[in-house]
Motif scaffolding. Structure first.
Motif, short mmCIF file in Angstrom:
data_model
loop_
_atom_site.label_atom_id
_atom_site.label_comp_id
_atom_site.label_asym_id
_atom_site.label_seq_id
_atom_site.Cartn_x
_atom_site.Cartn_y
_atom_site.Cartn_z
N VAL A 280 -3.51 -3.01 5.27
CA VAL A 280 -4.41 -4.01 4.70
C VAL A 280 -5.85 -3.55 4.93
O VAL A 280 -6.21 -3.18 6.05
CB VAL A 280 -4.18 -5.39 5.34
CG1 VAL A 280 -5.08 -6.44 4.69
CG2 VAL A 280 -2.72 -5.80 5.23
N GLN A 281 -6.64 -3.60 3.88
CA GLN A 281 -8.05 -3.22 3.98
C GLN A 281 -8.93 -4.32 3.40
O GLN A 281 -8.54 -5.03 2.48
CB GLN A 281 -8.32 -1.91 3.23
CG GLN A 281 -7.72 -0.69 3.89
CD GLN A 281 -8.17 0.60 3.23
OE1 GLN A 281 -8.76 0.60 2.15
NE2 GLN A 281 -7.88 1.72 3.88
N LEU A 282 -10.14 -4.44 3.96
CA LEU A 282 -11.15 -5.38 3.49
C LEU A 282 -12.38 -4.62 3.04
O LEU A 282 -12.67 -3.53 3.55
CB LEU A 282 -11.55 -6.35 4.61
CG LEU A 282 -10.44 -7.17 5.29
CD1 LEU A 282 -11.03 -8.05 6.37
CD2 LEU A 282 -9.69 -8.00 4.26
N ALA A 283 -13.09 -5.20 2.07
CA ALA A 283 -14.34 -4.60 1.60
C ALA A 283 -15.44 -5.64 1.68
O ALA A 283 -15.23 -6.82 1.41
CB ALA A 283 -14.19 -4.10 0.17
N TRP B 31 -14.39 0.43 2.26
CA TRP B 31 -13.18 -0.28 2.68
C TRP B 31 -12.92 0.00 4.15
O TRP B 31 -13.08 1.13 4.61
CB TRP B 31 -11.99 0.16 1.85
CG TRP B 31 -12.04 -0.30 0.43
CD1 TRP B 31 -12.54 0.38 -0.64
CD2 TRP B 31 -11.58 -1.55 -0.08
NE1 TRP B 31 -12.42 -0.36 -1.78
CE2 TRP B 31 -11.82 -1.56 -1.47
CE3 TRP B 31 -10.97 -2.66 0.48
CZ2 TRP B 31 -11.49 -2.62 -2.30
CZ3 TRP B 31 -10.64 -3.72 -0.33
CH2 TRP B 31 -10.89 -3.71 -1.70
N ALA B 32 -12.47 -1.00 4.86
CA ALA B 32 -12.15 -0.86 6.28
C ALA B 32 -10.73 -1.36 6.52
O ALA B 32 -10.38 -2.47 6.11
CB ALA B 32 -13.14 -1.65 7.14
N SER B 33 -9.91 -0.54 7.19
CA SER B 33 -8.54 -0.94 7.52
C SER B 33 -8.56 -1.95 8.65
O SER B 33 -9.25 -1.77 9.66
CB SER B 33 -7.71 0.27 7.92
OG SER B 33 -7.53 1.14 6.82
N ILE C 27 -17.19 -10.65 3.03
CA ILE C 27 -15.97 -10.05 2.49
C ILE C 27 -15.83 -10.42 1.02
O ILE C 27 -15.95 -11.58 0.65
CB ILE C 27 -14.74 -10.52 3.28
CG1 ILE C 27 -14.84 -10.06 4.74
CG2 ILE C 27 -13.46 -9.98 2.65
CD1 ILE C 27 -13.73 -10.59 5.61
N SER C 28 -15.56 -9.42 0.19
CA SER C 28 -15.44 -9.69 -1.24
C SER C 28 -14.10 -9.28 -1.82
O SER C 28 -13.75 -9.75 -2.90
CB SER C 28 -16.56 -8.97 -2.00
OG SER C 28 -16.50 -7.56 -1.76
N CYS C 29 -13.34 -8.40 -1.15
CA CYS C 29 -12.05 -7.96 -1.69
C CYS C 29 -11.06 -7.67 -0.56
O CYS C 29 -11.45 -7.26 0.54
CB CYS C 29 -12.21 -6.69 -2.53
SG CYS C 29 -12.82 -6.98 -4.20
#
Length: 446
Positions: free
Chosen positions: A300-303, A313-315, A334-336
């Motif tokens: 799972v990654q967040l941007a 992107w960061a895991s 956080i947007s994605c």
């Protein structure tokens, strides 16, 4: 006086050598002799045991042979027992069998009591094998005795130059349903070359040719193999050879393991939601196809600020579960969120990541606006034609709009209509309702 008595007591209890009396010497000699006798007995017994096991030897196996049954790299290795194996009835006889291709650093090791094995090799390189006998039991005092090694090699006659072999051979096992292999023609391959892919795995009586080729300008550059579930967790031997007029082309031999080539489809039904405590919940479903759900792991990654040039992107998690809760800390940017999967370490040594499943949103705002009202009403309703209202608006996706509400206050039948601009800056706004609504009213009840 106390110290002198203590000193004399210590000297009496623990006499030093220079204080020995002449009459105490025989007792010390007796103790030394008894100690030497005990040590001698132990040494003699150890020598007897060591001599007993060291004199037991075993010969290596005999007649080590390698034969090619025509199965595209799966070779038969067999040998015979050592000549004196019948004399070791009180011991277990086993064999240590090792094999590799020339140039490999490590040997693959098998311990067995069998005298024959079928293992896979890359036939474009020399196959190397070695075997030794292992003896252990009462005849060796339970000490393992090893024989010398015997060796054998095998090399198929290679035709054509190395540069005529196909290039960039690559295979992926999609969704544990079908294997797709692709390649490019060799550097020295002439025009009009014809390539064929053949495969074999344990359970097939003979090598089988591909019947579903991928072509480019009428040249076979790939193959799709279906119905390979019986080949999972087995050696899959593949050969890609070519033919051309008046030109010899070198064949390519590979041995694959399907579970290490698996690539699942992207996860399904990614849902991102916000809880009442403003925690971000991410949930998804396993991909389709025949991929065993218990064999999957997910990343799972967040941007943050995905629209900015320096966004990255960061895991945040690699897990086997299909849901994740993320704390509120710094969520405003956080947007994605995106998720992908692959075969986990419990089902494969390696594997390919799926493509990403992605869900984007605007500044952590939920897709359905959430509205709460707090009213501050004066007690004398008949004297106040309009109620002063304070509206707390949780930011929505749309920008400012005008709304008009009918407010039914407790037991009073008075109906008040008000209109207010909606502010999405994130902070609640206190709005005095006094202007008529320019648009049709959205009806609501308190």
């Amino acid at each position: 006086m106390h110290y002198a008595s203590l000193h004399m007591c210590c000297r009496t209890a623990f006499p030093m050598p220079h204080t020995f009396q002449q009459e105490s010497l025989p007792s010390y000699l007796g103790m030394a002799l008894r100690w030497l006798y005990t040590l001698s007995v132990a040494l003699v017994w150890g020598c007897v045991v060591s001599s007993s096991s060291s004199h037991t030897t075993v010969a290596p196996p005999q007649d080590l042979q390698i034969t090619d049954p025509g199965l595209l790299g799966s070779l038969d290795i067999e040998w015979k027992p050592p000549p004196n194996v019948q004399t070791f009835s009180e011991c277990t006889v086993k064999y240590r069998f090792e094999y590799r291709n020339a140039g490999d650093r490590d040997w693959k090791v098998i311990f067995t009591r069998k005298l024959k094995f079928r293992v896979g090799f890359d036939l474009s390189r020399t196959a190397e094998v070695k075997v030794q006998t292992l003896l252990e039991g009462r005849c060796t005092d339970d000490v393992e005795v090893q024989s010398d090694w015997i060796y054998a090699t095998f090399q198929v006659p290679l035709q054509g130059k190395l540069e005529s072999e196909v290039q960039n051979f690559h295979c992926v096992y999609h969704d544990w349903e079908y294997l797709k292999c692709t390649w490019q023609p060799g550097l020295l391959a002439p025009r009009g070359v014809h390539y064929g892919l053949y495969y074999w795995y344990e359970g097939l009586g003979h090598a089988v040719q591909c019947d579903d080729y991928i072509q480019d300008h009428d040249i076979n550059i790939g193959c799709i193999l279906q119905n390979l579930s019986q080949a999972e967790y087995k050696d899959l031997s593949i050969c890609v050879n070519g033919s051309a007029a008046a030109t010899l082309l070198r064949p390519l031999y590979v041995t694959l393991r399907l579970h290490n080539l698996a690539k699942p489809s992207p996860p399904k039904q990614l849902v991102v939601s916000m809880s009442a405590s403003e925690e971000l919940h991410v949930a998804w479903g396993p991909p389709g196809g025949e991929t065993p759900p218990q064999c999957l792991e997910y990343e799972v990654q967040l941007a943050e600020d995905l629209e900015e040039a320096k966004a990255a992107w960061a895991s945040v998690s690699t897990q086997m579960e299909t849901a994740l809760t993320i704390s509120r800390a710094n969520q405003s940017r956080i947007s994605c969120v995106r998720v992908r999967g692959r075969t986990n370490i419990f089902c494969a040594d390696q594997g390919f990541w799926s493509e990403w499943t992605q869900e984007c949103f605007s500044g952590m705002e939920p897709k359905v606006p959430s509205i709460s009202f707090t009213s501050f009403i004066k007690p004398v309703w008949d004297q106040v034609p309009m109620a002063a209202m304070s509206i707390c608006w949780c930011p929505a996706l749309e920008l400012g709009s005008w709304f008009s509400y009918n407010v039914n206050l407790l037991q009073h039948s008075h109906s008040y209509s008000f209109a207010s601009p909606v502010h999405l800056a994130g902070e609640p706004q206190n709005i005095n309702a006094s202007a008529p609504a320019p648009f049709p009213a959205a009806q609501g009840q308190l």
